[in-house]
Design a protein around this motif. Structure first.
Motif, PDB file in Angstrom:
ATOM      1  N   TYR A 234     160.735  37.179 132.283  1.00  0.00           N
ATOM      2  CA  TYR A 234     161.784  36.212 132.600  1.00  0.00           C
ATOM      3  C   TYR A 234     163.043  36.672 132.633  1.00  0.00           C
ATOM      4  CZ  TYR A 234     164.376  31.784 132.335  1.00  0.00           C
ATOM      5  OH  TYR A 234     165.285  31.112 132.536  1.00  0.00           O
ATOM      6  N   GLY A 235     163.498  37.594 131.686  1.00  0.00           N
ATOM      7  CA  GLY A 235     164.895  38.011 131.758  1.00  0.00           C
ATOM      8  C   GLY A 235     165.244  38.649 132.933  1.00  0.00           C
ATOM      9  N   THR A 236     164.399  39.627 133.457  1.00  0.00           N
ATOM     10  CA  THR A 236     164.545  40.497 134.354  1.00  0.00           C
ATOM     11  C   THR A 236     164.422  39.874 135.935  1.00  0.00           C
ATOM     12  OG1 THR A 236     162.328  41.334 134.380  1.00  0.00           O
ATOM     13  CG2 THR A 236     164.316  42.708 133.212  1.00  0.00           C
ATOM     14  N   ARG A 237     163.847  38.495 135.792  1.00  0.00           N
ATOM     15  CA  ARG A 237     163.666  37.804 137.006  1.00  0.00           C
ATOM     16  C   ARG A 237     164.671  36.696 137.114  1.00  0.00           C
ATOM     17  NH1 ARG A 237     158.612  38.229 139.483  1.00  0.00           N
ATOM     18  NH2 ARG A 237     157.007  39.235 138.100  1.00  0.00           N
ATOM     19  N   TYR A 238     165.345  36.264 135.977  1.00  0.00           N
ATOM     20  CA  TYR A 238     166.434  35.507 136.026  1.00  0.00           C
ATOM     21  C   TYR A 238     167.391  35.764 135.229  1.00  0.00           C
ATOM     22  CZ  TYR A 238     162.421  32.533 138.038  1.00  0.00           C
ATOM     23  OH  TYR A 238     161.446  32.356 138.657  1.00  0.00           O
ATOM     24  N   PRO A 239     168.228  37.034 135.115  1.00  0.00           N
ATOM     25  CA  PRO A 239     169.089  37.115 134.275  1.00  0.00           C
ATOM     26  C   PRO A 239     170.357  36.416 134.116  1.00  0.00           C
ATOM     27  CG  PRO A 239     169.017  38.801 136.150  1.00  0.00           C
ATOM     28  CD  PRO A 239     167.830  37.825 136.582  1.00  0.00           C
ATOM     29  N   GLN A 240     170.636  35.617 135.273  1.00  0.00           N
ATOM     30  CA  GLN A 240     171.675  34.750 135.201  1.00  0.00           C
ATOM     31  C   GLN A 240     171.531  33.640 134.459  1.00  0.00           C
ATOM     32  OE1 GLN A 240     169.385  35.333 137.452  1.00  0.00           O
ATOM     33  NE2 GLN A 240     169.042  33.410 138.505  1.00  0.00           N
ATOM     34  N   ARG A 241     170.337  33.395 134.020  1.00  0.00           N
ATOM     35  CA  ARG A 241     170.103  32.261 132.924  1.00  0.00           C
ATOM     36  C   ARG A 241     169.848  32.522 131.672  1.00  0.00           C
ATOM     37  NH1 ARG A 241     171.966  28.789 136.297  1.00  0.00           N
ATOM     38  NH2 ARG A 241     170.960  28.589 138.387  1.00  0.00           N
ATOM     39  N   CYS A 242     169.910  33.823 131.256  1.00  0.00           N
ATOM     40  CA  CYS A 242     169.740  34.340 129.768  1.00  0.00           C
ATOM     41  C   CYS A 242     171.071  34.506 129.197  1.00  0.00           C
ATOM     42  CB  CYS A 242     168.851  35.445 129.778  1.00  0.00           C
ATOM     43  SG  CYS A 242     167.351  35.262 130.687  1.00  0.00           S
ATOM     44  N   LEU A 243     171.456  34.053 127.941  1.00  0.00           N
ATOM     45  CA  LEU A 243     172.642  34.232 127.081  1.00  0.00           C
ATOM     46  C   LEU A 243     172.303  35.510 126.419  1.00  0.00           C
ATOM     47  CD1 LEU A 243     173.132  30.701 125.478  1.00  0.00           C
ATOM     48  CD2 LEU A 243     174.559  32.078 127.138  1.00  0.00           C
ATOM     49  N   GLY A 244     171.050  35.998 126.163  1.00  0.00           N
ATOM     50  CA  GLY A 244     170.710  37.148 125.401  1.00  0.00           C
ATOM     51  C   GLY A 244     169.017  37.258 125.410  1.00  0.00           C
ATOM     52  N   LEU A 245     168.593  38.412 124.808  1.00  0.00           N
ATOM     53  CA  LEU A 245     167.191  38.521 124.493  1.00  0.00           C
ATOM     54  C   LEU A 245     166.890  39.158 123.395  1.00  0.00           C
ATOM     55  CD1 LEU A 245     165.774  40.283 127.910  1.00  0.00           C
ATOM     56  CD2 LEU A 245     165.875  37.850 127.532  1.00  0.00           C
ATOM     57  N   ILE A 246     166.167  38.429 122.340  1.00  0.00           N
ATOM     58  CA  ILE A 246     165.970  39.145 121.219  1.00  0.00           C
ATOM     59  C   ILE A 246     164.278  39.234 121.090  1.00  0.00           C
ATOM     60  CG2 ILE A 246     165.635  38.609 118.554  1.00  0.00           C
ATOM     61  CD1 ILE A 246     168.316  36.973 118.855  1.00  0.00           C
ATOM     62  N   LEU A 247     163.832  40.657 120.885  1.00  0.00           N
ATOM     63  CA  LEU A 247     162.546  40.891 121.242  1.00  0.00           C
ATOM     64  C   LEU A 247     161.871  41.394 119.674  1.00  0.00           C
ATOM     65  CD1 LEU A 247     163.012  42.776 124.539  1.00  0.00           C
ATOM     66  CD2 LEU A 247     162.436  40.288 124.246  1.00  0.00           C
ATOM     67  N   ARG A 248     160.689  41.152 119.529  1.00  0.00           N
ATOM     68  CA  ARG A 248     160.022  41.709 118.594  1.00  0.00           C
ATOM     69  C   ARG A 248     158.599  42.355 118.844  1.00  0.00           C
ATOM     70  NH1 ARG A 248     155.698  39.740 116.320  1.00  0.00           N
ATOM     71  NH2 ARG A 248     155.730  37.767 117.091  1.00  0.00           N
ATOM     72  N   GLY A 249     158.197  43.544 118.393  1.00  0.00           N
ATOM     73  CA  GLY A 249     156.966  43.985 118.664  1.00  0.00           C
ATOM     74  C   GLY A 249     156.669  44.406 120.272  1.00  0.00           C
ATOM     75  N   VAL A 250     157.282  45.266 120.882  1.00  0.00           N
ATOM     76  CA  VAL A 250     157.369  45.360 122.259  1.00  0.00           C
ATOM     77  C   VAL A 250     156.140  45.638 122.640  1.00  0.00           C
ATOM     78  CG1 VAL A 250     158.521  46.541 124.273  1.00  0.00           C
ATOM     79  CG2 VAL A 250     159.933  45.671 122.138  1.00  0.00           C
ATOM     80  N   TYR A 251     155.717  45.008 124.006  1.00  0.00           N
ATOM     81  CA  TYR A 251     154.431  45.289 124.703  1.00  0.00           C
ATOM     82  C   TYR A 251     154.960  45.125 125.981  1.00  0.00           C
ATOM     83  CZ  TYR A 251     149.779  45.809 126.479  1.00  0.00           C
ATOM     84  OH  TYR A 251     148.636  45.980 127.226  1.00  0.00           O
ATOM     85  N   LEU A 252     154.777  46.422 126.665  1.00  0.00           N
ATOM     86  CA  LEU A 252     155.483  46.528 128.114  1.00  0.00           C
ATOM     87  C   LEU A 252     154.240  46.522 129.195  1.00  0.00           C
ATOM     88  CD1 LEU A 252     157.593  49.873 127.608  1.00  0.00           C
ATOM     89  CD2 LEU A 252     158.253  47.176 127.597  1.00  0.00           C
ATOM     90  N   ASN A 253     152.851  46.268 128.839  1.00  0.00           N
ATOM     91  CA  ASN A 253     151.891  46.018 129.822  1.00  0.00           C
ATOM     92  C   ASN A 253     151.692  47.180 130.830  1.00  0.00           C
ATOM     93  OD1 ASN A 253     150.091  44.094 130.408  1.00  0.00           O
ATOM     94  ND2 ASN A 253     150.965  42.961 132.171  1.00  0.00           N
ATOM     95  N   THR A 254     151.746  48.431 130.083  1.00  0.00           N
ATOM     96  CA  THR A 254     151.415  49.618 130.758  1.00  0.00           C
ATOM     97  C   THR A 254     150.118  50.396 130.566  1.00  0.00           C
ATOM     98  OG1 THR A 254     152.402  51.010 129.102  1.00  0.00           O
ATOM     99  CG2 THR A 254     153.767  50.343 130.741  1.00  0.00           C
ATOM    100  N   VAL A 255     149.490  51.144 131.315  1.00  0.00           N
ATOM    101  CA  VAL A 255     148.244  51.685 130.938  1.00  0.00           C
ATOM    102  C   VAL A 255     147.983  52.449 129.652  1.00  0.00           C
ATOM    103  CG1 VAL A 255     146.482  53.328 132.155  1.00  0.00           C
ATOM    104  CG2 VAL A 255     147.501  51.543 133.423  1.00  0.00           C
ATOM    105  N   PRO A 256     149.353  53.258 129.469  1.00  0.00           N
ATOM    106  CA  PRO A 256     149.083  54.023 128.130  1.00  0.00           C
ATOM    107  C   PRO A 256     149.116  53.145 126.986  1.00  0.00           C
ATOM    108  CG  PRO A 256     150.842  54.952 129.602  1.00  0.00           C
ATOM    109  CD  PRO A 256     150.271  53.783 130.147  1.00  0.00           C
ATOM    110  N   GLU A 257     149.827  52.007 127.134  1.00  0.00           N
ATOM    111  CA  GLU A 257     149.693  51.009 125.948  1.00  0.00           C
ATOM    112  C   GLU A 257     148.352  50.568 125.714  1.00  0.00           C
ATOM    113  OE1 GLU A 257     153.778  48.606 125.157  1.00  0.00           O
ATOM    114  OE2 GLU A 257     153.069  49.099 127.616  1.00  0.00           O
ATOM    115  N   PHE A 258     147.775  50.158 126.822  1.00  0.00           N
ATOM    116  CA  PHE A 258     146.467  49.790 126.825  1.00  0.00           C
ATOM    117  C   PHE A 258     145.282  50.458 126.402  1.00  0.00           C
ATOM    118  CE2 PHE A 258     142.573  48.217 129.144  1.00  0.00           C
ATOM    119  CZ  PHE A 258     142.757  46.839 128.937  1.00  0.00           C
ATOM    120  N   ASP A 259     145.298  52.014 126.753  1.00  0.00           N
ATOM    121  CA  ASP A 259     144.415  52.916 126.272  1.00  0.00           C
ATOM    122  C   ASP A 259     144.657  52.953 124.673  1.00  0.00           C
ATOM    123  OD1 ASP A 259     143.321  52.924 128.820  1.00  0.00           O
ATOM    124  OD2 ASP A 259     144.360  54.839 129.247  1.00  0.00           O
TER     125      ASP A 259
END
Length: 456
Positions: A234-259
């Motif tokens: 959401y933040g990278t699609r609508y950055p102009q709508r975000c005051l900030g991002l606070i993230l926990r336990g990051v998951y990037l939806n990549t093949v290495p993470e999946f495996d």
């Protein structure tokens, strides 16, 4: 009447001495007593009255004023009493005015009294969401839950530990198809047919529809686990709508993470985890064998997921068993309290609706975002140059290994994004005391930066 009273009083004071002086001086200057004729002519002698010393018309005017004064003073008293009564009545009415009702804009709503809403997002789908906090002056926050497939009800009132009701206005949403959003997979497994085409971009667009509905120009986005994935999207699609991002336990939806999470090899050195994985894998291997298909490789995570997705979508008794095995493996991977570990051979019926929702949405969204239409979040982080981003990542997080959070932090810093990473001695859950402290500190830093921006 007051002026008349003052005038009459002054008249009395000025007149009385004249009367006294005249009556005392009369024996010395009276022409009657000094006239021989009057002495001789006794009948001409008479006693003087007060009327001889006053003008008759003046005397009448004074009597009239005295009468008017006597009548006016009581009337003046009545008017004063009436005015006092009106003042007291108004004061009493104001003091008895009831406190503003919860529907008024500046009321502060606690999480236990949160207001629930539904938003039509088209296609026969609707989002359930609830709001609480200070609608008038609070900082808007979008809370993005995890899973995918979890719901706000799974968190209870946990968010009250992070967001002060008098400082924030919190928006908690059941993502499409989850929880109370309709149609709900949690309510009926067969509703999964409405979401076979679900994708992360559609879910981000749902948030944008909600922001427009609420009328916010910007809001803080707060999410963990799958919530971090969706928050980043959401933040990278609508950055102009975000005051900030606070993230926990990051998951990037990549093949290495999946495996790393959904194949056998990473658990080779951990007997306990290896045993848990094998129990989960066995159901899929048996499904393949019964269907007469080629044997399933335990390190082919994509095929493993597709077999499970096939079983889940049947929505029958066998599907319940597959769903429960999925839920147990992931829950036990996150749970650090031995007393809370689940048994894959014993389905807990009250937990099965949650397990069904998570198993379906996780299999569908992970397969779509990792293999069918890959989402490269790291490639888009340069869009966050004006969006301060906090990352809280636990060293003991087995569901979302910290090396992927480090990749995100590196990409953010390389892109010039204001980044505040914290790698801490914690697990995956937000309720971990160390993780909770990290998230609270991030919120404190965020609110201070907002206050600074407002004053400059």
């Amino acid at each position: 009447f007051i002026l008349l009273y003052r005038h009459e009083a002054s008249s009395v004071i000025m007149t009385t001495p004249n009367v006294t002086t005249t009556t005392q001086a009369a024996p010395k200057s009276s022409p009657i007593e000094n006239s021989p004729a009057q002495i001789e002519d006794a009948p001409l002698i008479r006693h003087l009255s007060m009327g001889d010393y006053f003008d008759e018309n003046e005397f009448k005017r004074r009597e009239q004023r005295q009468t008017l004064l006597q009548r006016g003073l009581p009337l003046l008293g009545i008017i004063l009493l009436a005015v006092i009564g009106i003042i007291l009545a108004i004061s009493s009415r104001e003091s008895s005015t009831p406190a503003p009702s919860p529907s008024r804009p500046h009321d502060i709503v606690q999480i236990k009294d949160a207001n629930e809403h539904m938003l039509d997002i088209g296609g026969g789908l609707s989002l359930w969401y609830r709001t609480w906090g200070d609608r008038a002056t609070g900082i808007p926050v979008l809370f993005v839950h995890g899973g995918p497939g979890n719901a706000i009800s799974d968190y209870g009132h946990t968010n009250a530990n992070f967001f002060e009701a008098d400082k924030y206005f919190v928006v908690e949403v059941d993502q499409r198809g989850t929880g109370k959003s309709q149609p709900s997979v949690r309510e009926d497994c067969r509703n999964s047919r409405f979401y076979t085409d679900i994708s992360i971009d559609k879910m981000s667009h749902d948030f944008e529809l909600l922001r427009e509905e609420l009328g916010f120009e910007k809001w803080l986005v707060f999410g963990g686990s799958w919530g971090s994935t969706l928050s980043l999207d959401y933040g990278t699609r609508y950055p102009q709508r975000c005051l900030g991002l606070i993230l926990r336990g990051v998951y990037l939806n990549t093949v290495p993470e999946f495996d790393d999470v959904f194949s056998r090899a990473p658990y080779a050195e951990n007997k306990k985890r290896l045993r848990e994985f094998d129990t989960w894998f066995e159901m899929a291997a048996r499904e393949v064998k019964e269907a007469g298909e080629p044997p399933l490789d335990p390190n082919d995570a994509e095929r493993f997921f597709r077999i499970y997705e096939r079983m889940i979508e049947r929505c029958d008794r066998k599907a319940d068993s597959a769903i429960w095995h999925w839920h147990v493996f992931e829950t036990n991977l996150m749970e650090e309290d031995p007393k809370k570990l689940l048994d894959p051979s014993k389905i807990v019926l009250e937990k099965l609706p949650e397990a069904t929702s998570v198993a379906f949405f996780e299999s569908r969204l992970f397969l779509h975002g990792t293999f069918e239409d890959p989402v490269d979040l790291l490639d888009r982080v340069d869009r966050l140059k004006h969006t301060p981003t906090w990352v809280c990542q636990g060293h003991r997080d087995e569901v979302c290994p910290e090396r992927y959070a480090q990749k995100l932090v590196d990409a953010l810093e390389d892109a010039g994004v204001p980044t505040r990473p914290k790698f801490i001695d914690a697990g995956h859950e937000a309720t971990d005391p160390v993780m909770e402290k990290c998230l609270k500190n991030a919120l404190d830093e965020f609110t201070k930066s907002i206050a600074y921006d407002k004053n400059n």
